[in-house]
Scaffold this motif. Structure first.
Motif, PDB file in Angstrom:
ATOM      1  N   LEU A  94     -75.413 -43.136 -41.007  1.00 56.81           N
ATOM      2  CA  LEU A  94     -74.308 -43.001 -40.061  1.00 56.81           C
ATOM      3  C   LEU A  94     -72.979 -42.833 -40.794  1.00 56.81           C
ATOM      4  CD1 LEU A  94     -73.254 -42.945 -37.180  1.00 56.81           C
ATOM      5  CD2 LEU A  94     -73.200 -45.454 -37.230  1.00 56.81           C
ATOM      6  N   VAL A  95     -72.729 -43.677 -41.774  1.00 60.75           N
ATOM      7  CA  VAL A  95     -71.477 -43.582 -42.533  1.00 60.75           C
ATOM      8  C   VAL A  95     -71.401 -42.238 -43.249  1.00 60.75           C
ATOM      9  CG1 VAL A  95     -70.175 -44.534 -44.475  1.00 60.75           C
ATOM     10  CG2 VAL A  95     -71.156 -46.070 -42.754  1.00 60.75           C
ATOM     11  N   ASN A  96     -72.500 -41.800 -43.857  1.00 61.06           N
ATOM     12  CA  ASN A  96     -72.512 -40.501 -44.541  1.00 61.06           C
ATOM     13  C   ASN A  96     -72.235 -39.366 -43.566  1.00 61.06           C
ATOM     14  OD1 ASN A  96     -73.013 -41.570 -47.078  1.00 61.06           O
ATOM     15  ND2 ASN A  96     -75.225 -41.419 -46.866  1.00 61.06           N
ATOM     16  N   CYS A  97     -72.832 -39.439 -42.388  1.00 64.65           N
ATOM     17  CA  CYS A  97     -72.602 -38.390 -41.379  1.00 64.65           C
ATOM     18  C   CYS A  97     -71.146 -38.377 -40.909  1.00 64.65           C
ATOM     19  CB  CYS A  97     -73.538 -38.582 -40.193  1.00 64.65           C
ATOM     20  SG  CYS A  97     -75.242 -38.146 -40.546  1.00 64.65           S
ATOM     21  N   ILE A  98     -70.559 -39.546 -40.754  1.00 60.68           N
ATOM     22  CA  ILE A  98     -69.160 -39.605 -40.343  1.00 60.68           C
ATOM     23  C   ILE A  98     -68.277 -39.011 -41.435  1.00 60.68           C
ATOM     24  CG2 ILE A  98     -67.226 -41.170 -39.856  1.00 60.68           C
ATOM     25  CD1 ILE A  98     -69.304 -42.939 -38.355  1.00 60.68           C
ATOM     26  N   GLU A  99     -68.587 -39.322 -42.692  1.00 58.57           N
ATOM     27  CA  GLU A  99     -67.823 -38.733 -43.801  1.00 58.57           C
ATOM     28  C   GLU A  99     -67.977 -37.219 -43.821  1.00 58.57           C
ATOM     29  OE1 GLU A  99     -69.389 -41.014 -47.073  1.00 58.57           O
ATOM     30  OE2 GLU A  99     -67.875 -42.578 -46.824  1.00 58.57           O
ATOM     31  N   LEU A 100     -69.185 -36.710 -43.559  1.00 51.44           N
ATOM     32  CA  LEU A 100     -69.386 -35.258 -43.452  1.00 51.44           C
ATOM     33  C   LEU A 100     -68.561 -34.688 -42.297  1.00 51.44           C
ATOM     34  CD1 LEU A 100     -73.258 -34.934 -43.996  1.00 51.44           C
ATOM     35  CD2 LEU A 100     -71.455 -34.089 -45.509  1.00 51.44           C
ATOM     36  N   GLY A 101     -68.534 -35.429 -41.202  1.00 47.14           N
ATOM     37  CA  GLY A 101     -67.748 -35.002 -40.044  1.00 47.14           C
ATOM     38  C   GLY A 101     -66.269 -34.908 -40.358  1.00 47.14           C
ATOM     39  N   VAL A 102     -65.757 -35.874 -41.105  1.00 49.53           N
ATOM     40  CA  VAL A 102     -64.344 -35.847 -41.497  1.00 49.53           C
ATOM     41  C   VAL A 102     -64.063 -34.594 -42.322  1.00 49.53           C
ATOM     42  CG1 VAL A 102     -62.600 -36.988 -42.929  1.00 49.53           C
ATOM     43  CG2 VAL A 102     -64.004 -38.345 -41.359  1.00 49.53           C
ATOM     44  N   GLU A 103     -64.930 -34.302 -43.276  1.00 53.58           N
ATOM     45  CA  GLU A 103     -64.753 -33.096 -44.107  1.00 53.58           C
ATOM     46  C   GLU A 103     -64.837 -31.828 -43.259  1.00 53.58           C
ATOM     47  OE1 GLU A 103     -63.698 -32.871 -47.254  1.00 53.58           O
ATOM     48  OE2 GLU A 103     -63.449 -35.031 -46.974  1.00 53.58           O
ATOM     49  N   HIS A 104     -65.782 -31.798 -42.332  1.00 49.57           N
ATOM     50  CA  HIS A 104     -65.950 -30.652 -41.434  1.00 49.57           C
ATOM     51  C   HIS A 104     -64.671 -30.415 -40.619  1.00 49.57           C
ATOM     52  CE1 HIS A 104     -68.002 -28.026 -38.515  1.00 49.57           C
ATOM     53  NE2 HIS A 104     -67.375 -28.728 -37.592  1.00 49.57           N
ATOM     54  N   ILE A 105     -64.144 -31.459 -40.035  1.00 50.37           N
ATOM     55  CA  ILE A 105     -62.940 -31.347 -39.208  1.00 50.37           C
ATOM     56  C   ILE A 105     -61.752 -30.913 -40.063  1.00 50.37           C
ATOM     57  CG2 ILE A 105     -61.291 -32.624 -37.778  1.00 50.37           C
ATOM     58  CD1 ILE A 105     -63.999 -31.955 -36.400  1.00 50.37           C
ATOM     59  N   LYS A 106     -61.606 -31.513 -41.244  1.00 46.26           N
ATOM     60  CA  LYS A 106     -60.498 -31.135 -42.134  1.00 46.26           C
ATOM     61  C   LYS A 106     -60.567 -29.654 -42.480  1.00 46.26           C
ATOM     62  CE  LYS A 106     -59.612 -35.472 -44.543  1.00 46.26           C
ATOM     63  NZ  LYS A 106     -59.743 -36.173 -45.844  1.00 46.26           N
ATOM     64  N   LYS A 107     -61.768 -29.163 -42.816  1.00 45.55           N
ATOM     65  CA  LYS A 107     -61.911 -27.745 -43.156  1.00 45.55           C
ATOM     66  C   LYS A 107     -61.542 -26.864 -41.974  1.00 45.55           C
ATOM     67  CE  LYS A 107     -65.403 -28.175 -46.744  1.00 45.55           C
ATOM     68  NZ  LYS A 107     -66.814 -28.008 -47.079  1.00 45.55           N
ATOM     69  N   ASN A 108     -61.996 -27.225 -40.790  1.00 36.94           N
ATOM     70  CA  ASN A 108     -61.663 -26.434 -39.595  1.00 36.94           C
ATOM     71  C   ASN A 108     -60.166 -26.458 -39.321  1.00 36.94           C
ATOM     72  OD1 ASN A 108     -64.213 -25.533 -39.072  1.00 36.94           O
ATOM     73  ND2 ASN A 108     -64.653 -27.055 -37.497  1.00 36.94           N
ATOM     74  N   LEU A 109     -59.550 -27.621 -39.449  1.00 33.91           N
ATOM     75  CA  LEU A 109     -58.110 -27.706 -39.205  1.00 33.91           C
ATOM     76  C   LEU A 109     -57.343 -26.902 -40.246  1.00 33.91           C
ATOM     77  CD1 LEU A 109     -57.695 -31.445 -38.147  1.00 33.91           C
ATOM     78  CD2 LEU A 109     -57.665 -29.421 -36.665  1.00 33.91           C
ATOM     79  N   ASP A 110     -57.771 -26.977 -41.503  1.00 28.69           N
ATOM     80  CA  ASP A 110     -57.133 -26.182 -42.554  1.00 28.69           C
ATOM     81  C   ASP A 110     -57.277 -24.690 -42.260  1.00 28.69           C
ATOM     82  OD1 ASP A 110     -56.421 -28.486 -43.874  1.00 28.69           O
ATOM     83  OD2 ASP A 110     -57.994 -28.343 -45.397  1.00 28.69           O
ATOM     84  N   PHE A 111     -58.470 -24.287 -41.821  1.00 28.42           N
ATOM     85  CA  PHE A 111     -58.720 -22.891 -41.489  1.00 28.42           C
ATOM     86  C   PHE A 111     -57.798 -22.427 -40.366  1.00 28.42           C
ATOM     87  CE2 PHE A 111     -60.862 -19.914 -38.612  1.00 28.42           C
ATOM     88  CZ  PHE A 111     -60.971 -18.809 -39.447  1.00 28.42           C
ATOM     89  N   TYR A 112     -57.701 -23.216 -39.295  1.00 24.50           N
ATOM     90  CA  TYR A 112     -56.869 -22.818 -38.165  1.00 24.50           C
ATOM     91  C   TYR A 112     -55.387 -22.842 -38.521  1.00 24.50           C
ATOM     92  CZ  TYR A 112     -60.987 -22.738 -35.252  1.00 24.50           C
ATOM     93  OH  TYR A 112     -62.214 -22.434 -34.743  1.00 24.50           O
ATOM     94  N   THR A 113     -54.988 -23.758 -39.384  1.00 25.22           N
ATOM     95  CA  THR A 113     -53.600 -23.790 -39.837  1.00 25.22           C
ATOM     96  C   THR A 113     -53.279 -22.524 -40.625  1.00 25.22           C
ATOM     97  OG1 THR A 113     -53.609 -26.201 -39.904  1.00 25.22           O
ATOM     98  CG2 THR A 113     -51.908 -25.083 -41.197  1.00 25.22           C
ATOM     99  N   GLU A 114     -54.174 -22.148 -41.542  1.00 24.92           N
ATOM    100  CA  GLU A 114     -53.979 -20.936 -42.332  1.00 24.92           C
ATOM    101  C   GLU A 114     -53.996 -19.701 -41.438  1.00 24.92           C
ATOM    102  OE1 GLU A 114     -53.170 -18.412 -45.351  1.00 24.92           O
ATOM    103  OE2 GLU A 114     -53.072 -20.604 -45.417  1.00 24.92           O
TER     104      GLU A 114
END
Length: 135
Positions: A94-114
Motif C-alpha cells: 500500500l505504501v509503495n503504491c501510494i508513493e507510485l501514485g505521488v510520482e504519477h500525479i507529479k509527472k502529470n502535473l508537470d506535463f500539464y504545466t509545461e
C-alpha cells in the motif's frame, strides 16, 4: 501511522460516497478505495464516478477477495493498482503504491504545466503575428 513514518501524506477518510465525491473537487488525487462500499456499491462504481469527473488521479483498490473477473473489470475502468488485504506485505504494498501514485500525479502535473506554458507561448506568438499583419 505507517504512512506518516514513510513521509508526509495528507489523507482524509470518508464514510460515504457523497462526501468522497465532494472531496474530488477539493484537489484530492490519490484514492485508496476498499472494493466493498456502503449500500451495495463497489469500488467499480466509485471508479466510474472518478472517471466521469475527468480527475487527474491515481486509484488503488484494496480487497480481501481475488476474483479475477472483478480485477479485469477494474483494469478496464482504469484502476492503477489492486492490492489484496490478505497479503502478508499488504501495508508495504500500500505504501509503495501510494508513493507510485505521488510520482504519477507529479509527472502529470508537470506535463500539464509545461503544456500550458507552451500553449501560452504559442498563443502570444500567434497574437503577435495577427497584430503585425493588421499593420
Amino acid at each position: 501511522r505507517i504512512l506518516k513514518s514513510k513521509g508526509s501524506f495528507e489523507y482524509k477518510l470518508f464514510s460515504d460516497i457523497e462526501s468522497f465525491l465532494k472531496a474530488i473537487k477539493n484537489g484530492f488525487h490519490i484514492f485508496v478505495v476498499d472494493y466493498r462500499l456502503e449500500s451495495g456499491k463497489t469500488a467499480l462504481n466509485m471508479l466510474k464516478e472518478i472517471n466521469n469527473r475527468k480527475v487527474n488521479s491515481y486509484t488503488i483498490i484494496i480487497s480481501g477477495a481475488n476474483d479475477i473477473n472483478v480485477i479485469i473489470d477494474l483494469l478496464h475502468e482504469g484502476v492503477n493498482k489492486y492490492i489484496n488485504k490478505n497479503d502478508k506485505d499488504f501495508f508495504d504494498q500500500l505504501v509503495n503504491c501510494i508513493e507510485l501514485g505521488v510520482e504519477h500525479i507529479k509527472k502529470n502535473l508537470d506535463f500539464y504545466t509545461e503544456l500550458s506554458k507552451r500553449f501560452t507561448k504559442t498563443r502570444d506568438k500567434f497574437r503577435g503575428f495577427l497584430e503585425s499583419d493588421e499593420n
